[in-house]
Write a protein that holds these residues in place. Structure first.
Motif, PDB file in Angstrom:
ATOM      1  N   ILE A  33       0.732  -1.206   0.091  1.00  0.00           N
ATOM      2  CA  ILE A  33      -0.111   0.046   0.049  1.00  0.00           C
ATOM      3  C   ILE A  33       0.967   1.192  -0.066  1.00  0.00           C
ATOM      4  N   VAL A  34       0.810   1.757  -1.154  1.00  0.00           N
ATOM      5  CA  VAL A  34       1.636   3.124  -1.350  1.00  0.00           C
ATOM      6  C   VAL A  34       1.007   4.347  -0.701  1.00  0.00           C
ATOM      7  N   SER A  35       1.347   4.772   0.549  1.00  0.00           N
ATOM      8  CA  SER A  35       1.091   5.719   1.378  1.00  0.00           C
ATOM      9  C   SER A  35       1.917   6.187   2.082  1.00  0.00           C
ATOM     10  N   LYS A  36       2.115   7.697   2.499  1.00  0.00           N
ATOM     11  CA  LYS A  36       2.949   8.042   3.362  1.00  0.00           C
ATOM     12  C   LYS A  36       2.428   7.943   4.850  1.00  0.00           C
ATOM     13  N   GLU A  37       1.467   7.925   4.794  1.00  0.00           N
ATOM     14  CA  GLU A  37       0.591   7.555   6.305  1.00  0.00           C
ATOM     15  C   GLU A  37       0.743   6.428   6.663  1.00  0.00           C
ATOM     16  N   GLY A  38       1.323   6.272   7.745  1.00  0.00           N
ATOM     17  CA  GLY A  38       1.566   4.653   8.175  1.00  0.00           C
ATOM     18  C   GLY A  38       0.417   4.272   9.026  1.00  0.00           C
ATOM     19  N   PRO A  39      -0.065   3.157   9.094  1.00  0.00           N
ATOM     20  CA  PRO A  39      -0.885   2.337   9.764  1.00  0.00           C
ATOM     21  C   PRO A  39      -0.666   2.271  11.312  1.00  0.00           C
ATOM     22  N   ARG A  40      -1.781   2.112  11.937  1.00  0.00           N
ATOM     23  CA  ARG A  40      -1.657   1.848  13.464  1.00  0.00           C
ATOM     24  C   ARG A  40      -1.275   0.370  13.769  1.00  0.00           C
ATOM     25  N   PHE A  41      -0.218   0.490  14.707  1.00  0.00           N
ATOM     26  CA  PHE A  41       0.330  -1.045  14.999  1.00  0.00           C
ATOM     27  C   PHE A  41      -0.535  -1.373  16.292  1.00  0.00           C
ATOM     28  N   PHE A  42      -0.436  -0.712  17.419  1.00  0.00           N
ATOM     29  CA  PHE A  42      -1.189  -1.005  18.627  1.00  0.00           C
ATOM     30  C   PHE A  42      -2.071  -0.186  19.151  1.00  0.00           C
ATOM     31  N   GLN A  43      -3.029  -0.545  19.711  1.00  0.00           N
ATOM     32  CA  GLN A  43      -3.918   0.321  20.624  1.00  0.00           C
ATOM     33  C   GLN A  43      -3.341   1.153  21.534  1.00  0.00           C
ATOM     34  N   ASN A  44      -2.327   0.357  22.540  1.00  0.00           N
ATOM     35  CA  ASN A  44      -1.540   0.896  23.445  1.00  0.00           C
ATOM     36  C   ASN A  44      -0.575   2.045  22.953  1.00  0.00           C
ATOM     37  N   GLU A  45      -0.783   3.287  23.630  1.00  0.00           N
ATOM     38  CA  GLU A  45      -0.141   4.264  23.099  1.00  0.00           C
ATOM     39  C   GLU A  45       1.381   4.229  23.259  1.00  0.00           C
ATOM     40  N   ILE A  46       1.941   3.660  24.243  1.00  0.00           N
ATOM     41  CA  ILE A  46       3.321   3.701  24.493  1.00  0.00           C
ATOM     42  C   ILE A  46       3.877   2.594  23.467  1.00  0.00           C
ATOM     43  N   LEU A  47       3.284   1.432  23.433  1.00  0.00           N
ATOM     44  CA  LEU A  47       3.647   0.491  22.216  1.00  0.00           C
ATOM     45  C   LEU A  47       3.751   0.935  21.137  1.00  0.00           C
ATOM     46  N   GLU A  48       2.805   1.668  20.504  1.00  0.00           N
ATOM     47  CA  GLU A  48       2.748   2.509  19.296  1.00  0.00           C
ATOM     48  C   GLU A  48       3.669   3.605  19.082  1.00  0.00           C
ATOM     49  N   PHE A  49       4.089   4.240  20.217  1.00  0.00           N
ATOM     50  CA  PHE A  49       5.218   5.338  20.070  1.00  0.00           C
ATOM     51  C   PHE A  49       6.567   4.688  20.085  1.00  0.00           C
ATOM     52  N   LEU A  50       6.974   3.412  20.533  1.00  0.00           N
ATOM     53  CA  LEU A  50       8.280   2.867  20.525  1.00  0.00           C
ATOM     54  C   LEU A  50       8.346   2.106  18.996  1.00  0.00           C
ATOM     55  N   THR A  51       7.327   2.077  18.256  1.00  0.00           N
ATOM     56  CA  THR A  51       7.540   1.671  16.671  1.00  0.00           C
ATOM     57  C   THR A  51       7.811   2.634  16.010  1.00  0.00           C
ATOM     58  N   ARG A  52       7.779   3.737  16.231  1.00  0.00           N
ATOM     59  CA  ARG A  52       8.181   5.034  15.164  1.00  0.00           C
ATOM     60  C   ARG A  52       9.419   5.564  15.575  1.00  0.00           C
ATOM     61  N   THR A  53      10.224   5.904  14.614  1.00  0.00           N
ATOM     62  CA  THR A  53      11.434   6.537  14.880  1.00  0.00           C
ATOM     63  C   THR A  53      11.674   7.560  13.528  1.00  0.00           C
ATOM     64  N   VAL A  54      12.139   8.783  13.878  1.00  0.00           N
ATOM     65  CA  VAL A  54      12.572   9.761  12.938  1.00  0.00           C
ATOM     66  C   VAL A  54      14.025   9.514  12.478  1.00  0.00           C
ATOM     67  N   TRP A  55      14.347   9.470  11.235  1.00  0.00           N
ATOM     68  CA  TRP A  55      15.450   8.999  10.479  1.00  0.00           C
ATOM     69  C   TRP A  55      16.683   9.422  11.235  1.00  0.00           C
ATOM     70  N   TRP A  56      16.658  10.788  11.631  1.00  0.00           N
ATOM     71  CA  TRP A  56      17.712  11.473  12.180  1.00  0.00           C
ATOM     72  C   TRP A  56      18.348  11.165  13.417  1.00  0.00           C
ATOM     73  N   ALA A  57      17.399  10.386  14.157  1.00  0.00           N
ATOM     74  CA  ALA A  57      17.603   9.624  15.296  1.00  0.00           C
ATOM     75  C   ALA A  57      18.892   8.568  15.293  1.00  0.00           C
ATOM     76  N   VAL A  58      18.849   8.120  14.073  1.00  0.00           N
ATOM     77  CA  VAL A  58      19.925   7.144  13.906  1.00  0.00           C
ATOM     78  C   VAL A  58      21.507   7.738  13.942  1.00  0.00           C
ATOM     79  N   PRO A  59      21.832   8.559  13.111  1.00  0.00           N
ATOM     80  CA  PRO A  59      23.093   9.391  13.175  1.00  0.00           C
ATOM     81  C   PRO A  59      23.388  10.100  14.619  1.00  0.00           C
TER      82      PRO A  59
END
Length: 237
Positions: A33-59
């Motif tokens: 599904i080619v969309s820049k808006e990603g799906p929701r993974f978890f109902q729990n807000e903390i778990l959902e937050f942990l699945t998302r990472t901005v690219w610049w956090a890596v360097p």
């Protein structure tokens, strides 16, 4: 009586749904599904937050660790020419690890509930939603876990003087990999080798998903015979 096929509801959190697909999961997850808006993974807000990472956090997180590792080897007596050679070796070693993980772990075939769920979290989500910008790079916690066996490998195959630099080179290779991967999806390279790498990677996503496992390089695809035929993907945007 024929059992009714399970249908994933894209409007609800996906992680605990996909396992129910069983044998149909393999086909479902490779229909992007080619969309820049990603799906929701978890109902729990903390778990959902942990699945998302901005690219610049890596360097930002890992380049200081790379520098610390290189400084450690310098303190132990390694020369600058030796340092450059060891770092290059570490980067090369990472490209092999990158290829191996992508081919044999990220593309493992599953059909059980747990297998489908774990695979979706590891890599399936990326093939289902390849333009999800917040799930293109590894979360820092996952990277930290992967660092443990790589650090032990560096110590196993080298001497104490160079093992930090070897590990640092591998970690630098990882940073290059994740930033390159993000750019191949969301950037528009205008010169080579960026243009080639983007075509190469989108070919893996949209045309031949069982070949072209290299991200930063096609070296290991050439060596191990998984080099795809070159053709522009028809569904990429």
């Amino acid at each position: 009586m024929v059992a009714q096929e399970f249908t994933v509801d894209l409007n609800k959190p996906l992680v605990f749904q996909v396992g129910h697909l069983g044998e149909a999961y393999e086909e479902w997850v490779h229909q992007p599904i080619v969309s820049k808006e990603g799906p929701r993974f978890f109902q729990n807000e903390i778990l959902e937050f942990l699945t998302r990472t901005v690219w610049w956090a890596v360097p930002v997180i890992w380049l200081p660790v790379v520098c610390w590792c290189l400084a450690m080897s310098i303190e132990r007596g390694i020369t600058l020419p030796q340092l450059a050679l060891v770092v290059a070796t570490g980067i090369l070693l990472w490209t092999l690890i990158e290829y191996t993980l992508h081919r044999f772990l990220f593309h493992i075939k599953t059909k059980s509930y747990r297998g489908n769920t774990l695979h979706y979290l590891m890599h399936g989500c990326h093939h289902k939603h390849p333009m999800d910008g917040l799930r293109l790079v590894f979360p820092p916690a996952a990277t930290a876990i992967l660092c443990i066996p790589f650090w032990n490998l560096a110590k196993l195959i080298s001497i104490p003087t160079i093992s930090p630099a070897l590990f640092g080179g591998g970690l630098l290779g990882y940073v290059m990999y994740d930033c390159t991967h993000y750019y191949l999806h969301h950037g528009q390279p205008t010169v080579e080798p960026g243009k080639h790498l983007k075509r190469y990677h989108l070919n893996h996503h949209f045309r031949i998903q069982n070949k072209g496992f290299g991200i930063t390089s096609s070296l290991w695809d050439i060596i191990f015979g998984t080099l795809p035929t070159q053709k522009s993907p028809s569904k990429a945007t």
